[in-house]
Scaffold this motif. Structure first.
Motif, PDB file in Angstrom:
ATOM      1  N   ASN A  75       0.819  -1.211   0.000  1.00 53.40           N
ATOM      2  CA  ASN A  75       0.000   0.000   0.000  1.00 53.40           C
ATOM      3  C   ASN A  75       0.854   1.263   0.000  1.00 53.40           C
ATOM      4  N   ALA A  76       1.990   1.225   0.680  1.00 63.31           N
ATOM      5  CA  ALA A  76       2.876   2.387   0.731  1.00 63.31           C
ATOM      6  C   ALA A  76       3.402   2.728  -0.657  1.00 63.31           C
ATOM      7  N   ILE A  77       3.756   1.716  -1.431  1.00 63.08           N
ATOM      8  CA  ILE A  77       4.255   1.939  -2.787  1.00 63.08           C
ATOM      9  C   ILE A  77       3.159   2.521  -3.675  1.00 63.08           C
ATOM     10  N   LYS A  78       1.958   1.985  -3.578  1.00 64.57           N
ATOM     11  CA  LYS A  78       0.844   2.498  -4.381  1.00 64.57           C
ATOM     12  C   LYS A  78       0.540   3.951  -4.027  1.00 64.57           C
ATOM     13  N   ALA A  79       0.563   4.262  -2.737  1.00 65.86           N
ATOM     14  CA  ALA A  79       0.299   5.633  -2.302  1.00 65.86           C
ATOM     15  C   ALA A  79       1.392   6.575  -2.794  1.00 65.86           C
ATOM     16  N   ALA A  80       2.638   6.124  -2.750  1.00 63.84           N
ATOM     17  CA  ALA A  80       3.755   6.957  -3.206  1.00 63.84           C
ATOM     18  C   ALA A  80       3.631   7.276  -4.688  1.00 63.84           C
ATOM     19  N   GLU A  81       3.184   6.304  -5.459  1.00 62.72           N
ATOM     20  CA  GLU A  81       2.997   6.523  -6.897  1.00 62.72           C
ATOM     21  C   GLU A  81       1.895   7.550  -7.161  1.00 62.72           C
ATOM     22  N   THR A  82       0.815   7.465  -6.396  1.00 59.63           N
ATOM     23  CA  THR A  82      -0.280   8.433  -6.541  1.00 59.63           C
ATOM     24  C   THR A  82       0.177   9.837  -6.153  1.00 59.63           C
ATOM     25  N   LEU A  83       0.875   9.935  -5.044  1.00 60.99           N
ATOM     26  CA  LEU A  83       1.343  11.234  -4.566  1.00 60.99           C
ATOM     27  C   LEU A  83       2.366  11.848  -5.511  1.00 60.99           C
ATOM     28  N   ASN A  84       3.179  11.014  -6.136  1.00 67.04           N
ATOM     29  CA  ASN A  84       4.174  11.508  -7.090  1.00 67.04           C
ATOM     30  C   ASN A  84       3.500  12.228  -8.260  1.00 67.04           C
ATOM     31  N   LEU A  85       2.353  11.717  -8.675  1.00 68.17           N
ATOM     32  CA  LEU A  85       1.608  12.354  -9.763  1.00 68.17           C
ATOM     33  C   LEU A  85       1.083  13.728  -9.362  1.00 68.17           C
ATOM     34  N   GLU A  86       0.969  13.950  -8.066  1.00 64.14           N
ATOM     35  CA  GLU A  86       0.484  15.233  -7.558  1.00 64.14           C
ATOM     36  C   GLU A  86       1.632  16.134  -7.109  1.00 64.14           C
ATOM     37  N   GLY A  87       2.867  15.721  -7.419  1.00 68.10           N
ATOM     38  CA  GLY A  87       4.018  16.559  -7.111  1.00 68.10           C
ATOM     39  C   GLY A  87       4.588  16.398  -5.723  1.00 68.10           C
ATOM     40  N   ILE A  88       4.196  15.359  -4.997  1.00 74.47           N
ATOM     41  CA  ILE A  88       4.721  15.098  -3.657  1.00 74.47           C
ATOM     42  C   ILE A  88       5.686  13.917  -3.741  1.00 74.47           C
ATOM     43  N   SER A  89       6.941  14.157  -3.392  1.00 75.59           N
ATOM     44  CA  SER A  89       7.992  13.147  -3.492  1.00 75.59           C
ATOM     45  C   SER A  89       8.087  12.356  -2.189  1.00 75.59           C
ATOM     46  N   SER A 127      -4.752   1.642   3.815  1.00 79.23           N
ATOM     47  CA  SER A 127      -4.986   1.451   2.393  1.00 79.23           C
ATOM     48  C   SER A 127      -4.223   2.541   1.656  1.00 79.23           C
ATOM     49  N   PRO A 128      -4.032   2.402   0.341  1.00 78.53           N
ATOM     50  CA  PRO A 128      -3.350   3.471  -0.404  1.00 78.53           C
ATOM     51  C   PRO A 128      -4.012   4.828  -0.211  1.00 78.53           C
ATOM     52  N   SER A 129      -5.343   4.869  -0.250  1.00 73.97           N
ATOM     53  CA  SER A 129      -6.041   6.151  -0.082  1.00 73.97           C
ATOM     54  C   SER A 129      -5.848   6.703   1.322  1.00 73.97           C
ATOM     55  N   GLY A 130      -5.821   5.824   2.319  1.00 72.04           N
ATOM     56  CA  GLY A 130      -5.591   6.276   3.684  1.00 72.04           C
ATOM     57  C   GLY A 130      -4.207   6.871   3.867  1.00 72.04           C
ATOM     58  N   ILE A 131      -3.212   6.250   3.224  1.00 73.42           N
ATOM     59  CA  ILE A 131      -1.845   6.769   3.307  1.00 73.42           C
ATOM     60  C   ILE A 131      -1.738   8.108   2.592  1.00 73.42           C
ATOM     61  N   VAL A 132      -2.370   8.210   1.431  1.00 74.04           N
ATOM     62  CA  VAL A 132      -2.365   9.470   0.675  1.00 74.04           C
ATOM     63  C   VAL A 132      -2.943  10.598   1.529  1.00 74.04           C
TER      64      VAL A 132
END
Length: 305
Positions: free
Chosen positions: A198-212, A292-297
């Motif tokens: 879930n952490a990897i999925k959340a990181a990928e989503t956040l990267n698309l929004e400009g958060i590294s 979940s990915p959304s919770g981490i985001v």
């Protein structure tokens, strides 16, 4: 992908062929996958039944005879129910044991909350001679078990039913070391076990929004590689811990104790706040508590803001 529990059974045969002192004891579980071990090494496999305190007491007797006991059953029954026996027989007497649990926090959620367990890591971390490992893949279990099972200490291996699905190189998996899975600059997400997925999925989503997002994964909870975490936080200044453990004394607590002297760090935690009631699948329970990915985001965005 190979299940971690199957790797446990295969590793017992691999080690058992070399180490004639290895004895496996189970609490009425995993009979099918352990039958090859039982047939290959008669006299070194015992099903004690649902008598977890008794399993621990018997393991202490084996340990006093310089044998190497491996005790295996569902997490809450071997850690919470039999904790007094672990404390008296192995804590005070300083005997070695290998405890291999299965079920994680709520892998058995379909059987109800009696099979949930969030406090096991905290309980076993109380032992100064204790090691706590949460292997999130078959390879991790194989390598880490072989590395420490004969170290004369209290070794706890917490096997999740669901692997995280990330492939690591053999050289990356070392007892007591964390793994930097993803490089980032804005926030550090620290996780263990299945939640790496879930952490990897959340990181990928956040990267698309400009958060590294920098993702750190710890298969070894005790001892904990604090330096890896400190170096990351000196850069990102933000930490989010993601864990299927108690919010009151788990991974987040360990992170705090390893970084409290660092200035200007902002912290956030995703963990199990209270006992979870009801039934459901593993994924449904994770979603319910925000793991979940959304919770981490959401947690990352909140701390960044």
């Amino acid at each position: 992908m190979k299940k971690i529990r199957q790797e446990f059974a295969d590793t017992m045969i691999e080690v058992g062929e070399i180490d004639k002192d290895l004895v496996v004891m189970v609490g009425d579980i995993s009979h099918g996958i352990l039958q090859p071990f039982a047939k290959k090494f008669p006299g070194r496999y015992y099903n004690i039944g649902i008598c977890e305190p008794t399993i621990v007491n018997m393991a202490a007797g084996l340990s006093k005879l310089n044998l190497t006991p491996v005790v295996h059953t569902i997490a809450p029954f071997i850690t919470e129910r039999a904790y007094e026996q672990i404390k008296l027989d192995f804590g005070y007497q300083e005997l070695p044991i290998n405890i291999v649990s299965v079920g994680g926090s709520f892998d058995y959620a379909q059987l109800g909350c009696s099979h949930h367990c969030y406090t096991d890591v905290s309980l076993l971390c109380h032992f100064k001679r204790g090691n706590v490992v949460i292997p999130g893949s078959a390879l991790e279990f194989n390598l880490l078990f072989k590395e420490i099972y004969k170290n004369g200490m209290i070794n706890y291996f917490r096997m999740p039913e669901v692997p995280h699905g990330i492939d690591f190189e053999t050289g990356e998996i070392k007892f007591g070391k964390g793994i930097k899975v993803r490089e980032g600059t804005d926030v550090t997400v620290v996780t263990t076990g299945t939640q790496l997925r879930n952490a990897i999925k959340a990181a990928e989503t956040l990267n698309l929004e400009g958060i590294s997002v920098e993702v750190l994964y710890f298969h070894t909870i005790k001892p904990f590689e604090g330096e890896l975490l400190r170096e990351s936080l000196k850069k990102t200044k933000h930490l989010v811990s993601v864990e299927e453990l108690s919010a009151h004394d788990g991974l987040f607590n360990i992170c705090l104790r390893n970084t409290y002297e660092l200035p200007e760090i902002k912290y956030s935690q995703l963990a199990v706040e209270d006992f979870i009631h009801g039934y459901g699948t593993y994924e449904e329970v994770c979603e319910r508590v925000g793991l979940s990915p959304s919770g981490i985001v959401t947690s990352v965005k909140s701390i960044i803001k």
